[in-house]
Design an enzyme around this catalytic site. Structure first.
Site: not given
Length: 670
Positions: A400-403
């Protein structure tokens, strides 16, 4: 069964002051509130250092769990079903049906699934709550109004014909990558959900349904003659008509497909799923994909005690939460997200015990960085080295890019705070991966780069409108925050990833000054994310985008001092903010956004802080029944039980820090 009941909370002398905080001076109330919140979350840290809280959706997931058990013909756990039944009955709305979020309107698919599950559990159709539900469903047009995924479930149970489900030939699995519809062109969640559905659609198995429960009474017309679902509101008339015509031809071709080609396609689709089964963490580590994978293996004749089938089935049971009198099933687990965000809140609090807990949390995250698996994202970025974190305990194909951005910022922040370079290598590798995942326009999606084939949301199967993973303001803001934190001054340099991200984010600002929140409800979430990024990027409090955004947050503050927004803000005919009850997480986002905008010493921020302190429980935490996160707009909403913990703690700690230093608060990445 997974029990996510938190560890017992330690009592705190300071927390006792919360019993009557209004009688204390503002600074003392703030100190007491922070001490109580910190005491509570420190007691909830797992022995190995990580945090994980319940992740709750709506009635559909627990209802589908019950229906899966009976689809497979398993012997149900009567005690568990009774607990799920109590949970489902409690969620029934005053309108008689079931909503998608707390206090929301009637939803046809959630209502049909909840009714079906309750009837399967043993609730009689004439019991008052069932009669109310049936009346609500029929008053809203019957089960015919269900969405495509619900129709698929009903077809598996024999309630509706397969002709009522959009055609998705399994031969799709054999198409080349350049074809207009290919699994590589849709989001990770769509890919993992659809691949096993292709096999199910080809084999058309029947639910075992030992109790022979049927729900024909929910249809306004004969369900055996049910036709195709109508065009969804988000779909273009022209595109939909085109794809409906294509679908008609596919139905004709489906009957003439050579058996050998069909077998090859089934094998190809099944191989895709099997390569990503992910053991006891499940396909894609998300409930809908896990269920479809289990049903696919069952349809292929794989015995339930065979290792891959047994592990896939256990993955679903790991999502169960037993509260004693009630039980439900989560859509997935959120340990990396919870742990990373809690780490930021603890580092913000800054006490020795908080920093120590944050560092133990980051040590737990360390080995979870995905360094060896080139996931599906690699199809668009073939030369990019892996380096991200997943959202769940394990989901190596789908980091996950956000994580990843949030984890990298926390690790970098901890190193800076302690004067170390303990996480330097991990942070650099994460930054490399995040930069490589930047889309051409300058923004980021959550799991894919340049996943922008928007015409696909017009196919009949995509009535949910969430087939894709395009760049979004909230994820892009977090990535910009990370770049600004790791590379100070990068936004001032031409043609850098940070400069491109800043330009992209500024273009996304709405006319009223807010930003859209894709993964959190909604404009409050997006605006908080963007303001933190702009502050980190070097925009001062007098910059027009910042003053407009801060003005919007100030204008929508509730009279009680808090902020709130609900899932209705995602409606297609949105005309502007509509008031909603204040919630702890959304109030914290607004406060963090305003402080990033330099508005720390303002009545709006002080009133927001007062709201958090006034609504804090005696144990230091906050109540939050509302869904303040988003799975898919207008379709699926989430309630992170951790949001009402780490976000208020974070906001209060930042407020005390900024007021103590006498600074305005810009330049804060998160």
């Amino acid at each position: 069964m997974r029990d996510t009941t938190p560890y017992p909370r330690r009592a705190s002398r300071l927390a006792h002051a919360l019993a009557g905080p209004r009688g204390l001076p503002h600074r003392d109330r703030l100190d007491a509130g922070l001490a109580g919140a910190l005491d509570a979350v420190l007691s909830e840290q797992r022995p190995d250092g990580h945090y994980v809280y319940e992740l709750e959706a709506d009635a559909t997931i627990p209802a589908e769990y019950v229906l899966l058990v009976h689809y497979l013909g398993e012997t149900p756990d009567a005690g568990l079903e009774a607990k799920i039944g109590r949970y489902l009955r409690r969620l029934q709305g005053s309108h008689g049906g079931w909503p998608l979020f707390h206090g929301g309107a009637y939803d046809p698919s959630a209502s049909v699934k909840a009714y079906f599950a309750l009837k399967m559990i043993g609730d009689g159709p004439d019991e008052p709550h069932m009669a109310r539900a049936r009346a609500a469903i029929l008053d809203h047009g019957g089960a015919e109004r269900s969405n495509v995924f619900t129709r698929m479930l009903l077809a598996l149970y024999g309630e509706v014909p397969w002709d009522a489900v959009p055609a998705m030939p399994v031969e799709i699995a054999l198409l080349p990558g350049w074809f207009p519809f290919h699994l590589s062109k849709v989001s990770y969640w769509t890919r993992t959900v659809v691949a096993p559905l292709l096999v199910l659609g080809a084999l058309k198995p029947h639910a075992r349904n030992p109790r022979t429960v049927r729900i024909a009474e929910l249809f306004a017309e004969d369900p055996g003659r049910l036709g195709q679902a109508p065009r969804a509101p988000h779909q273009s008339r022209l595109w939909f008509a085109f794809f409906r015509a294509v679908e008609a031809q596919l139905r004709l071709l489906e009957a003439r497909t050579p058996a050998r080609l069909r077998r090859r396609a089934i094998e190809q689709a099944a191989a895709f799923v099997r390569a990503r089964l992910n053991g006891e963490h499940g396909l894609g580590a998300i409930f809908p994909a896990m269920v479809n994978a289990v049903q696919m293996l069952d349809a292929l004749g794989v015995p339930p005690d065979q290792p891959e089938s047994a592990a896939a089935r256990r993955a679903i049971d790991r999502l169960l939460v037993d509260r004693g009198d009630e039980a439900y099933c989560q859509p997935c687990l959120s340990p990396v997200w919870d742990t990373a965000l809690m780490s930021h809140a603890l580092l913000e609090a800054g006490t020795p015990s908080a920093v120590d807990a944050a560092c133990r949390a980051l040590e737990w995250l360390r080995p979870l960085q995905i360094l060896d698996t080139r996931g599906d994202w690699g199809l668009r970025r073939p030369g990019l080295r892996p380096g991200g974190w997943a959202f769940q305990y394990e989901n190596a194909h789908y980091p996950d890019v956000d994580d990843t951005a949030v984890v990298a910022m926390a690790m970098h922040r901890a190193d800076r705070l302690r004067g170390e370079q303990r996480y330097r290598g991990l942070v650099e590798r994460a930054g490399e991966w995040v930069i490589g995942m930047q889309s051409r326009g300058g923004g980021w999606g959550a799991f894919e780069a340049d996943n922008t084939q928007r015409y696909l949301n017009n196919i009949p199967f995509a009535d949910h409108g969430a087939l894709l993973d395009p760049p979004t303001a909230d994820v892009s803001a977090r990535c910009l925050s990370m770049l600004a934190q790791l590379q100070p001054g990068a936004c001032a340099q031409p043609r850098t990833p940070a400069r491109r991200a800043l330009a992209w984010l500024l273009r996304q600002q709405e006319r009223d000054g807010s930003w859209y929140g894709r993964w959190g409800v909604n404009y409050v979430y997006g605006t908080w994310s963007a303001l933190c990024a702009l502050g980190a990027a070097g925009l001062g409090p007098d910059a027009a985008p910042i003053t407009r955004a801060a003005g919007w947050l100030g204008a929508i503050q509730n009279g009680d001092g808090g902020w709130g927004e609900d899932g209705g803000s995602y409606k297609l005919d949105y005309r502007g903010y509509e008031p909603a009850p204040s919630t702890p997480s959304q109030t914290a986002w607004a406060l963090l956004g305003l402080m990033a905008a330099g508005a720390t010493d303002t009545p709006a921020v002080r009133h927001g802080v007062d709201w958090l302190l006034a609504h804090q429980r005696g144990d230091g935490l906050w109540d939050e029944q509302h869904h303040t996160a988003t799975g898919f707009e207008r379709v699926f909403y989430l309630r992170y039980h951790g949001y009402a913990r780490y976000f208020p703690l974070w906001a209060l700690a930042r407020y005390r820090k900024l007021r103590g230093r006498g600074v305005v608060g810009t330049g804060l990445g998160m």
